[in-house]
Structure formats: C-alpha cells, structure tokens
Design an enzyme around this catalytic site. Structure first.
Site, PDB file in Angstrom:
ATOM      1  CB  SER A   1       0.465  -2.226   9.179  1.00 15.76           C
ATOM      2  OG  SER A   1       1.171  -1.478   8.200  1.00 15.76           O
TER       3      SER A   1
ATOM      4  N   GLY B   1      -5.526   0.885   3.967  1.00  8.16           N
ATOM      5  CA  GLY B   1      -6.891   1.379   3.866  1.00  8.16           C
ATOM      6  C   GLY B   1      -7.716   0.825   2.725  1.00  8.16           C
TER       7      GLY B   1
ATOM      8  CG  MET C   1       5.593  -0.518   0.216  1.00 10.12           C
ATOM      9  SD  MET C   1       3.999   0.249  -0.123  1.00 10.12           S
ATOM     10  CE  MET C   1       3.012  -0.433   1.208  1.00 10.12           C
TER      11      MET C   1
ATOM     12  CG  MET D   1       5.034  -5.325  -0.322  1.00  9.93           C
ATOM     13  SD  MET D   1       3.729  -4.304   0.375  1.00  9.93           S
ATOM     14  CE  MET D   1       4.499  -3.891   1.943  1.00  9.93           C
TER      15      MET D   1
ATOM     16  CG  ASP E   1       3.410  -2.657   5.267  1.00  5.27           C
ATOM     17  OD1 ASP E   1       3.436  -3.843   4.918  1.00  5.27           O
ATOM     18  OD2 ASP E   1       2.522  -2.178   6.001  1.00  5.27           O
TER      19      ASP E   1
ATOM     20  CG  ASP F   1      -0.473  -7.073   5.126  1.00  8.48           C
ATOM     21  OD1 ASP F   1      -1.212  -6.153   5.533  1.00  8.48           O
ATOM     22  OD2 ASP F   1       0.696  -6.884   4.729  1.00  8.48           O
ATOM     23  N   GLY F   2      -4.097  -6.912   4.957  1.00  7.99           N
ATOM     24  CA  GLY F   2      -4.864  -6.048   4.067  1.00  7.99           C
ATOM     25  C   GLY F   2      -6.350  -6.070   4.363  1.00  7.99           C
ATOM     26  N   GLY F   3      -6.881  -4.920   4.773  1.00  6.82           N
ATOM     27  CA  GLY F   3      -8.322  -4.809   4.986  1.00  6.82           C
ATOM     28  C   GLY F   3      -8.838  -5.535   6.218  1.00  6.82           C
TER      29      GLY F   3
ATOM     30  CG  HIS G   1       4.863  -7.134   3.817  1.00  7.08           C
ATOM     31  ND1 HIS G   1       3.572  -6.673   3.633  1.00  7.08           N
ATOM     32  CD2 HIS G   1       5.151  -7.896   2.734  1.00  7.08           C
ATOM     33  CE1 HIS G   1       3.110  -7.141   2.472  1.00  7.08           C
ATOM     34  NE2 HIS G   1       4.044  -7.874   1.920  1.00  7.08           N
TER      35      HIS G   1
ATOM     36  CG  MET H   1       0.033  -9.655   0.056  1.00  3.38           C
ATOM     37  SD  MET H   1       0.288  -8.626   1.511  1.00  3.38           S
ATOM     38  CE  MET H   1      -0.660  -7.160   1.087  1.00  3.38           C
TER      39      MET H   1
ATOM     40  CG  HIS I   1       3.063  -5.737   9.034  1.00  2.00           C
ATOM     41  ND1 HIS I   1       3.357  -7.028   8.636  1.00  2.00           N
ATOM     42  CD2 HIS I   1       2.755  -5.069   7.889  1.00  2.00           C
ATOM     43  CE1 HIS I   1       3.228  -7.132   7.320  1.00  2.00           C
ATOM     44  NE2 HIS I   1       2.870  -5.950   6.842  1.00  2.00           N
TER      45      HIS I   1
HETATM   46  C1  DX5 Z   1      -0.319  -3.053   2.087  1.00  2.00           C
HETATM   47  C2  DX5 Z   1       0.467  -3.371   3.322  1.00  2.00           C
HETATM   48  C3  DX5 Z   1      -0.349  -3.553   4.551  1.00  2.00           C
HETATM   49  C4  DX5 Z   1      -1.120  -2.324   4.980  1.00  2.00           C
HETATM   50  C5  DX5 Z   1      -2.393  -2.814   5.589  1.00  2.00           C
HETATM   51  O1  DX5 Z   1       0.462  -3.254   0.974  1.00  2.00           O
HETATM   52  O2  DX5 Z   1       1.207  -4.571   3.132  1.00  2.00           O
HETATM   53  O3  DX5 Z   1       0.439  -4.040   5.621  1.00  2.00           O
HETATM   54  O4  DX5 Z   1      -0.447  -1.531   5.903  1.00  2.00           O
HETATM   55  O5  DX5 Z   1      -3.202  -1.720   5.843  1.00  2.00           O
HETATM   56  P1  DX5 Z   1      -4.738  -1.898   6.204  1.00  2.00           P
HETATM   57  O6  DX5 Z   1      -4.814  -2.750   7.441  1.00  2.00           O
HETATM   58  O7  DX5 Z   1      -5.203  -0.511   6.408  1.00  2.00           O
HETATM   59  O8  DX5 Z   1      -5.385  -2.592   5.023  1.00  2.00           O
HETATM   60 ZN    ZN Z   2       2.183  -5.447   4.936  1.00  2.00          ZN
END
Ligand code: DX5
Ligand code: ZN
Length: 226
Positions: free
Chosen positions: A11, A146, A38, A69, A36, A176-178, A67, A138, A34
């Site tokens: 990402s 992060g 937003m 959002m 993001d 996606d996430g963590g 992605h 998610m 990826h």
């Molecule tokens: C969060 C994003 C993720 C984010 C993941 O809303 O959709 O794609 O970049 O970041 P990490 O891998 O650091 O959790």
């Molecule tokens: Zn994402």
C-alpha cells in the site's frame, strides 16, 4: 503442497508521496499496487484521488488495485476503471447499488472489488458478491496505516474461503490492515489470497525484500483444499 501463490499488494499509503514514482519502483516484484483513496467523509482522513492514480499508471507495470474509501462510489468509482486500474474496490457500506456498480466497473475493463469494514458481517452480502471478483476484508478500521491487526475478522475470511472452495462464490479474498510478518501467517491459514501491506513494506529498509519475505511466509503457512 498446493500450488497456492499468495499475492502481495504494497500500500503506497505508507510511501513517501514526494517520491512516488521511486517508491513504486522500489516494490517492482509486487503482485498488485494498492492505492488508498480516502475522501475525508467515508473515513476521517483525506489522501489521493484520480489524478494521482492517472499519474502512477504509466510509470508501472504492476496491476493497480484501487481501494476507494469514499462516499458515493456509484458515481466516482468508474473513473478509476476507465483510467486503467486493474481492480477497483468499493465499500459495501457506501454503495447504493453495488450490483450495478460492479457491472459498470467490469464493463470499463476492471475487476470489481467489494470491501467490508471489520464490523460489517459477510452473510448479508453473499448474493451481491456473486457479481464481484474480489472481496476485501478490512482487518483495521479504514482510514489510517500502521494500525493493529483485528484477528476477529478471520472468521469472515474462513467463511468466504469455504464459499469459494465449495464453488458458491468466485472471488479472490484480499485482506487489508495490520498485515506484517507477525500476522500474515494466520491470515494465510484462514484462506486469504491477496495481502495488502503498507507500513510492513514501506517501513522496511528494503521494501522489495519485505514483499518477498511476506510472500514466503504466506506461502508456507497456507493450507489449501484441492
Ligand atoms: C487503511 C488502508 C490500508 C493501509 C494499510 O485504511 O486501507 O490499505 O494502507 O496499512 P498497514 O499495512 O500499515 O496497516
Ligand atoms: Zn487499503
């Protein structure tokens, strides 16, 4: 051994936006890139949009995974497909007519992805997912990189995996996430196909090595039927 090959999608949210082309080149071996998007409304953060995606597409051969959002994806998602994104994912919580939206994305040449937030159940959306190519689960609240992995969402991954393996759904399962070296194995065991990783890739000294290391971990821990 199965022939499962996990997909790793760095990402760029965790990349240096002032050096974006270099940061994309730094993950040359990645499977998907990826991005993001937003809007400061659907999530409490504002990132990048279509002009930046249009700038990235010509400088990389990696399939771009957008992605979104954002609110009103029924109106805005199509532009990303028309620009040449490989996969365009919208949130089920934001889409008004997700079946029509998927058809529009596919007609514009993209794969259609549907994302569910950590608190959104899978069950009510299974019929809708018949019209989609990707399910993005998610594993953090969308909005920021992060954050810590929410392992509870793996029940939804297992349920989706079962539906795919039994032929009831034909989606690629993305998380996606963590995702990092400590969490990717449990996600792989639960049945994820594609792993988004932001801080674990761009926070590493060598992003390309981080991609390889994550792919290796996911590949050796996944047990797949058939
Ligand atoms: C969060 C994003 C993720 C984010 C993941 O809303 O959709 O794609 O970049 O970041 P990490 O891998 O650091 O959790
Ligand atoms: Zn994402």
């Amino acid at each position: 051994m199965s022939d499962f090959r996990p997909l790793i999608a760095p990402s760029i949210l965790s990349a240096d936006f002032a050096r974006l082309a270099d940061e994309v080149a730094a993950v040359a071996g990645a499977d998907w890139l990826h991005v993001d998007v937003m809007d400061g409304h659907f999530v409490p953060n504002l990132t990048i949009g279509l002009p930046v995606v249009q700038a990235i597409l010509p400088v990389t051969d990696i399939p771009v995974d957008c992605h979104l959002m954002i609110e009103d994806p029924d109106r805005w998602a199509i532009g990303y497909a028309e620009a040449g994104a490989y996969n365009v994912t919208v949130h089920v919580e934001a889409a008004r007519d997700p079946v029509k939206l998927a058809a529009n994305l596919r007609a514009a040449g993209a794969r259609a992805g549907l994302s569910i937030k950590p608190g959104t159940p899978l069950e009510p959306h299974i019929e809708t997912l018949r019209h989609y190519d990707t399910l993005l689960v998610m594993s953090v609240e969308p909005g920021f990189g992060g954050q810590s992995f929410i392992a509870d969402v793996l029940d939804k991954v297992r349920a989706a995996r079962r539906l795919v393996d039994t032929g009831h759904l034909r989606v690629l399962v993305e998380i996606d996430g963590g995702i990092n070296a400590d969490t990717i194995e449990q996600a792989a065991e639960a049945g994820v196909d594609c792993f988004v990783a932001g801080s674990a890739v761009y926070g590493a000294d060598e992003p390309a090595h981080a991609v390889e290391a994550l792919r290796e971990l996911a590949g050796t821990s996944a047990h797949r039927a058939g």
